[in-house]
Design a protein around this motif. Structure first.
Motif, PDB file in Angstrom:
ATOM      1  N   VAL A 303       6.249 -22.071  59.961  1.00 22.20           N
ATOM      2  CA  VAL A 303       5.540 -22.675  58.828  1.00 22.20           C
ATOM      3  C   VAL A 303       5.797 -24.180  58.797  1.00 22.20           C
ATOM      4  CG1 VAL A 303       5.394 -22.789  56.308  1.00 22.20           C
ATOM      5  CG2 VAL A 303       5.553 -20.563  57.449  1.00 22.20           C
ATOM      6  N   ASP A 304       7.045 -24.562  58.995  1.00 27.13           N
ATOM      7  CA  ASP A 304       7.415 -25.980  58.987  1.00 27.13           C
ATOM      8  C   ASP A 304       6.638 -26.756  60.047  1.00 27.13           C
ATOM      9  OD1 ASP A 304       9.100 -28.278  58.256  1.00 27.13           O
ATOM     10  OD2 ASP A 304      10.078 -27.950  60.192  1.00 27.13           O
ATOM     11  N   LYS A 305       6.496 -26.174  61.230  1.00 26.47           N
ATOM     12  CA  LYS A 305       5.744 -26.838  62.301  1.00 26.47           C
ATOM     13  C   LYS A 305       4.286 -27.045  61.904  1.00 26.47           C
ATOM     14  CE  LYS A 305       8.575 -25.075  66.133  1.00 26.47           C
ATOM     15  NZ  LYS A 305       8.583 -24.194  67.333  1.00 26.47           N
ATOM     16  N   VAL A 306       3.691 -26.024  61.280  1.00 24.79           N
ATOM     17  CA  VAL A 306       2.289 -26.133  60.862  1.00 24.79           C
ATOM     18  C   VAL A 306       2.134 -27.193  59.776  1.00 24.79           C
ATOM     19  CG1 VAL A 306       0.382 -24.909  59.746  1.00 24.79           C
ATOM     20  CG2 VAL A 306       1.711 -23.771  61.535  1.00 24.79           C
ATOM     21  N   LEU A 307       3.049 -27.211  58.824  1.00 22.93           N
ATOM     22  CA  LEU A 307       2.971 -28.195  57.744  1.00 22.93           C
ATOM     23  C   LEU A 307       3.082 -29.622  58.277  1.00 22.93           C
ATOM     24  CD1 LEU A 307       5.163 -26.541  54.948  1.00 22.93           C
ATOM     25  CD2 LEU A 307       2.678 -26.506  55.197  1.00 22.93           C
ATOM     26  N   LYS A 308       3.775 -29.770  59.401  1.00 20.53           N
ATOM     27  CA  LYS A 308       3.983 -31.108  59.970  1.00 20.53           C
ATOM     28  C   LYS A 308       2.966 -31.460  61.050  1.00 20.53           C
ATOM     29  CE  LYS A 308       8.882 -31.317  58.770  1.00 20.53           C
ATOM     30  NZ  LYS A 308      10.288 -31.243  59.243  1.00 20.53           N
ATOM     31  N   GLY A 309       1.923 -30.635  61.186  1.00 19.15           N
ATOM     32  CA  GLY A 309       0.813 -31.040  62.039  1.00 19.15           C
ATOM     33  C   GLY A 309       0.511 -30.180  63.243  1.00 19.15           C
ATOM     34  N   ALA A 310       1.390 -29.242  63.596  1.00 23.79           N
ATOM     35  CA  ALA A 310       1.110 -28.380  64.746  1.00 23.79           C
ATOM     36  C   ALA A 310       0.004 -27.390  64.391  1.00 23.79           C
ATOM     37  CB  ALA A 310       2.366 -27.632  65.170  1.00 23.79           C
ATOM     38  N   THR A 311      -0.854 -27.080  65.349  1.00 24.10           N
ATOM     39  CA  THR A 311      -1.880 -26.067  65.124  1.00 24.10           C
ATOM     40  C   THR A 311      -1.297 -24.695  65.435  1.00 24.10           C
ATOM     41  OG1 THR A 311      -2.685 -26.303  67.390  1.00 24.10           O
ATOM     42  CG2 THR A 311      -3.745 -27.648  65.693  1.00 24.10           C
ATOM     43  N   PRO A 312      -1.633 -23.679  64.652  1.00 27.36           N
ATOM     44  CA  PRO A 312      -1.076 -22.345  64.915  1.00 27.36           C
ATOM     45  C   PRO A 312      -1.304 -21.854  66.340  1.00 27.36           C
ATOM     46  CG  PRO A 312      -2.083 -22.390  62.753  1.00 27.36           C
ATOM     47  CD  PRO A 312      -2.418 -23.703  63.406  1.00 27.36           C
ATOM     48  N   THR A 313      -2.467 -22.165  66.908  1.00 23.63           N
ATOM     49  CA  THR A 313      -2.750 -21.675  68.262  1.00 23.63           C
ATOM     50  C   THR A 313      -1.832 -22.290  69.310  1.00 23.63           C
ATOM     51  OG1 THR A 313      -4.553 -21.183  69.791  1.00 23.63           O
ATOM     52  CG2 THR A 313      -4.470 -23.413  68.910  1.00 23.63           C
ATOM     53  N   SER A 314      -1.200 -23.431  68.970  1.00 20.93           N
ATOM     54  CA  SER A 314      -0.276 -24.076  69.908  1.00 20.93           C
ATOM     55  C   SER A 314       1.151 -23.549  69.764  1.00 20.93           C
ATOM     56  CB  SER A 314      -0.270 -25.593  69.685  1.00 20.93           C
ATOM     57  OG  SER A 314       0.347 -25.927  68.443  1.00 20.93           O
ATOM     58  N   ILE A 315       1.370 -22.671  68.779  1.00 21.95           N
ATOM     59  CA  ILE A 315       2.708 -22.131  68.521  1.00 21.95           C
ATOM     60  C   ILE A 315       2.734 -20.663  68.963  1.00 21.95           C
ATOM     61  CG2 ILE A 315       4.480 -21.705  66.782  1.00 21.95           C
ATOM     62  CD1 ILE A 315       3.086 -23.794  65.015  1.00 21.95           C
ATOM     63  N   PRO A 316       3.473 -20.303  69.995  1.00 26.00           N
ATOM     64  CA  PRO A 316       3.509 -18.904  70.437  1.00 26.00           C
ATOM     65  C   PRO A 316       4.041 -17.979  69.344  1.00 26.00           C
ATOM     66  CG  PRO A 316       4.447 -20.360  72.110  1.00 26.00           C
ATOM     67  CD  PRO A 316       4.264 -21.187  70.872  1.00 26.00           C
TER      68      PRO A 316
END
Length: 352
Positions: A303-316
């Protein structure tokens, strides 16, 4: 300064100005992250949690703990709103649509996979790209939450469960406690066999014979609702001594309520047989499952990664990383079973 040199200097100035205009002045501004947007609007990040069943609060608690450890204080810079489907998939879809259409959240968390599945369906039907993160999906591929664990190919990522492994270990531990047990009882809500319940049943049917179990299946032909608990309770009361030697609780909205779990515990005590529940539920001799709180903490990092700009599809997507084995010796004493020391020695928690 000679004329050729002046011409060269002027040309460089013109080229530089053109480059600045093309790459600088005409460049699109950077899209703010969810966290940056919330901060600029002087409001907390908003998280909507779509829950399939009320008994699964552990992952939600873990998520909040994990987010707090990452610097997100509830009521200050993050706010959570929970919605409950109570086993009704259509209600979860409707709740998710309400969240999206009325801009009530920045991201949606589904607990467990069915919540994520409902949120994704709602987002797709509305043409929304709101991030969706799931907790404890037993089969995110079959649910079509993701295209692969490495990359979802859409707006989804999350923490999954290896149900095949879990089922095998549960049956193994049950066999160790009752090596002479042959008839394994299960109760299935046949009208509410969602993907998770179907996969859970299939795994039990496939793996039980490896441990010498013959599965004795009792069915309940009702949908989740006010009368479904009583239908399951009635089945437990009709099972007679000798019909089954052990009991394994099944997944599904009809068979996973506080009322039905209490009925399984009472049945096990009455029949003097070992029982295996999950979800860290009271009344069972044996309980082996993921650490629900830790799964929530694990999701918090995504969740933290998404909030800081990562796209869900880029997160395994990840598999839940921690398991808990609980043994209740009070139940063992009531049904007259001695739990092997070899099992007690590896238990995470032993209640005496």
């Amino acid at each position: 300064m000679n004329k050729p040199l002046v011409a060269i200097v002027l040309a460089l100035v013109v080229i530089g100005a053109g480059a600045w205009y093309f790459w600088g002045a005409s460049a699109s501004p950077k899209t703010p992250t969810i966290l940056e947007r919330a901060t600029s609007e002087n409001r907390p990040v908003r998280v909507a949690i779509i829950n399939y069943l009320r008994i699964l609060e552990g992952p939600n608690n873990g998520l909040k703990q994990g987010m707090k450890a990452l610097g997100y204080e509830e009521g200050k810079n993050i706010a959570y709103t929970s919605y409950y489907g109570d086993g009704n998939f259509e209600k979860m879809v409707a709740d998710a649509k309400d969240v999206i259409q009325n801009n009530k959240a920045d991201i949606i968390v589904g607990n467990p996979g069915e919540g994520g599945q409902a949120a994704l369906q709602a987002a797709q039907e509305l043409g929304s790209n709101i991030p969706v993160l799931y907790m404890l999906s037993f089969d995110p591929l079959a649910m079509k939450l993701i295209n692969s664990y490495q990359s979802s190919g859409n707006q989804v990522t999350g923490v999954a469960v290896d149900l095949g492994y879990l089922t095998g270990k549960r049956l193994e531990f049950l066999h160790q406690i009752a090596p002479n047990a042959k008839k394994l009882g299960i109760i299935t809500g046949v009208k509410a066999l969602d993907i998770t319940a179907t996969k859970g049943r299939d795994e039990v049917m496939k793996q039980a014979p490896k441990f010498g179990f013959e599965v004795v299946e009792y069915t309940v032909d009702v949908l989740p609702g006010p009368t479904s608990d009583q239908a399951v309770i009635d089945v437990t009361k009709k099972i007679k001594a000798g019909e089954i030697d052990a009991f394994y609780r099944m997944l599904g909205p009809v068979t996973s309520t506080p009322g039905t779990i209490a009925a399984y515990a009472a049945m096990g005590e009455r029949l003097k047989i070992p029982t295996e529940f999950f979800g860290h539920e009271q009344g069972s001799l044996l309980n082996y499952d993921n650490d629900y709180d830790d799964a929530g903490v694990q999701l918090a990092t995504l969740v933290d990664k998404v909030l800081k700009g990562a796209t869900p599809t880029s997160i395994p997507s990840e598999n839940a990383r921690k398991y808990i084995l609980e043994i209740d010796l009070r139940v063992a004493n009531k049904i007259g079973i001695k739990v092997p020391d070899s099992l007690l020695s590896i238990a995470t928690k032993v209640t005496r």
